[in-house]
Motif scaffolding. Structure first.
Motif, short mmCIF file in Angstrom:
data_model
loop_
_atom_site.label_atom_id
_atom_site.label_comp_id
_atom_site.label_asym_id
_atom_site.label_seq_id
_atom_site.Cartn_x
_atom_site.Cartn_y
_atom_site.Cartn_z
N LYS A 75 1.18 -0.76 -0.11
CA LYS A 75 -0.05 0.04 -0.14
C LYS A 75 0.49 1.06 0.00
N LYS A 76 0.76 2.49 -0.94
CA LYS A 76 1.89 3.75 -0.58
C LYS A 76 0.72 4.52 -0.42
N HIS A 77 1.84 5.93 0.34
CA HIS A 77 0.87 7.20 0.16
C HIS A 77 2.03 7.95 0.18
N LYS A 78 1.56 8.80 -0.59
CA LYS A 78 2.12 10.11 -0.98
C LYS A 78 1.73 11.27 -1.11
N ILE A 79 3.23 12.11 -0.74
CA ILE A 79 2.95 13.35 -0.71
C ILE A 79 3.57 14.57 -0.94
N TYR A 80 3.17 15.00 -1.77
CA TYR A 80 4.07 16.47 -2.68
C TYR A 80 3.82 17.94 -1.90
N LEU A 81 5.61 17.62 -2.04
CA LEU A 81 5.98 19.21 -1.12
C LEU A 81 6.89 20.32 -1.91
N TYR A 82 5.87 20.81 -2.21
CA TYR A 82 6.32 22.13 -3.18
C TYR A 82 7.03 23.26 -2.33
N LYS A 83 7.60 23.86 -3.35
CA LYS A 83 9.24 25.11 -2.81
C LYS A 83 8.17 25.62 -1.45
N GLU A 84 7.09 26.26 -2.28
CA GLU A 84 6.50 27.41 -1.70
C GLU A 84 6.48 27.03 0.24
N ASP A 85 6.87 25.38 0.32
CA ASP A 85 6.28 24.86 1.33
C ASP A 85 7.08 24.84 2.35
N PHE A 86 8.61 24.94 2.07
CA PHE A 86 9.11 24.35 2.98
C PHE A 86 9.73 24.47 3.95
N ALA A 87 9.72 25.71 3.96
CA ALA A 87 10.16 26.80 5.14
C ALA A 87 8.94 26.00 6.38
N ALA A 88 8.26 25.78 6.14
CA ALA A 88 6.92 25.75 6.86
C ALA A 88 6.66 24.20 7.21
N PHE A 89 7.00 23.69 6.46
CA PHE A 89 7.10 22.38 6.81
C PHE A 89 8.46 21.97 7.17
N THR A 90 9.77 22.43 7.37
CA THR A 90 10.91 22.00 7.83
C THR A 90 10.75 22.46 9.21
N GLU A 91 9.87 23.62 9.22
CA GLU A 91 9.85 24.24 10.73
C GLU A 91 8.98 23.12 11.43
N ILE A 92 7.65 22.71 10.74
CA ILE A 92 6.91 22.00 11.27
C ILE A 92 7.07 21.10 11.92
N LEU A 93 7.67 19.96 10.69
CA LEU A 93 8.50 18.51 11.13
C LEU A 93 9.30 18.33 12.22
N GLY A 94 10.32 19.73 12.85
CA GLY A 94 11.30 20.03 14.06
C GLY A 94 10.65 19.88 14.88
N ASP A 95 9.61 20.63 14.86
CA ASP A 95 8.79 21.33 16.04
C ASP A 95 7.73 19.58 16.28
N MET A 96 7.76 19.02 15.95
CA MET A 96 6.92 17.85 16.05
C MET A 96 7.77 16.68 16.22
N THR A 97 8.74 16.38 15.82
CA THR A 97 9.97 15.57 15.97
C THR A 97 10.74 15.72 17.19
N SER A 98 11.02 17.14 17.99
CA SER A 98 11.46 17.74 18.84
C SER A 98 10.36 17.42 19.99
N TYR A 99 9.21 17.49 19.65
CA TYR A 99 8.40 16.93 20.84
C TYR A 99 7.69 16.06 21.44
N VAL A 100 8.12 15.17 20.40
CA VAL A 100 7.98 13.59 20.74
C VAL A 100 9.11 13.27 21.77
N LEU A 101 10.76 13.78 20.78
CA LEU A 101 11.35 13.02 21.13
C LEU A 101 11.76 13.04 23.16
N ASN A 102 11.72 15.05 23.15
CA ASN A 102 10.96 15.02 24.48
C ASN A 102 10.66 14.76 25.43
N HIS A 103 9.44 14.35 24.63
CA HIS A 103 7.93 13.85 25.97
C HIS A 103 7.91 12.32 26.08
N LYS A 104 8.85 11.53 25.24
CA LYS A 104 8.89 10.10 25.02
C LYS A 104 10.18 9.70 24.90
#
Length: 126
Positions: free
Chosen positions: A56-85
Motif C-alpha cells: 500500500k502506498k501513500h504519497k505527499i507532494y511538497l512544493y518549494k513555497e511550503d518547504f520552510a513551514a514544513f521543515t519548521e513544523i516537522l522539526g517541532d513535531m519530532t522534538s516534541y515527541v523525543l522530548n516527551h517520550k
C-alpha cells in the motif's frame, strides 16, 4: 519525447529509507515548467495468509513555497515527541520476539544493586 527521457527529466534526485515493513521514498521531481518539488512516498508491505503480499502506498507532494513551514513544523513535531517520550520505540515491546537489551553505563563511583530474576534453591535444604 521518449518515455525514458521523460522519466529521467522527472526524477532528479532520490533517497530511500527502509524501516521494517515500511519503505520511504524521497524524490526530487521536475514540473513541466522545469521547477522542482519533492514527493515523499510511504510503501508498506502486507503479507496474506497464503504467503502472497501486496504493497500500500501513500504519497505527499511538497512544493518549494511550503518547504520552510514544513521543515519548521516537522522539526517541532519530532522534538516534541523525543522530548516527551524519548527515543525508545515502545511499539517494539509488542512484537512477539521482543527482547529488551540493557546496557550498563556505571562509573566506578556508582554502585548498582544486582537483582536476580530467579530464586536459587539448594535441594539439600529441603
Amino acid at each position: 519525447m521518449r518515455e525514458n527521457d521523460m522519466l529521467e527529466k522527472e526524477e532528479i534526485f532520490s533517497k530511500i529509507l527502509r524501516a521494517g515493513r515500511r519503505t520511504y521514498f524521497f524524490d526530487v521531481r521536475a514540473t513541466k515548467a522545469d521547477d522542482y518539488y519533492i514527493t515523499i512516498t510511504e510503501s508498506k508491505k502486507f503479507t496474506e495468509e497464503d504467503g502472497s503480499f501486496h504493497f500500500k502506498k501513500h504519497k505527499i507532494y511538497l512544493y518549494k513555497e511550503d518547504f520552510a513551514a514544513f521543515t519548521e513544523i516537522l522539526g517541532d513535531m519530532t522534538s516534541y515527541v523525543l522530548n516527551h517520550k524519548g527515543e525508545e520505540v515502545i511499539s517494539e515491546r509488542h512484537q512477539k520476539d521482543f527482547k529488551k537489551e540493557y546496557t550498563s553505563e556505571n562509573t566506578e563511583d556508582e554502585v548498582t544493586p544486582q537483582v536476580s530474576s530467579f530464586t536459587d534453591i539448594d535441594f539439600d535444604d529441603i
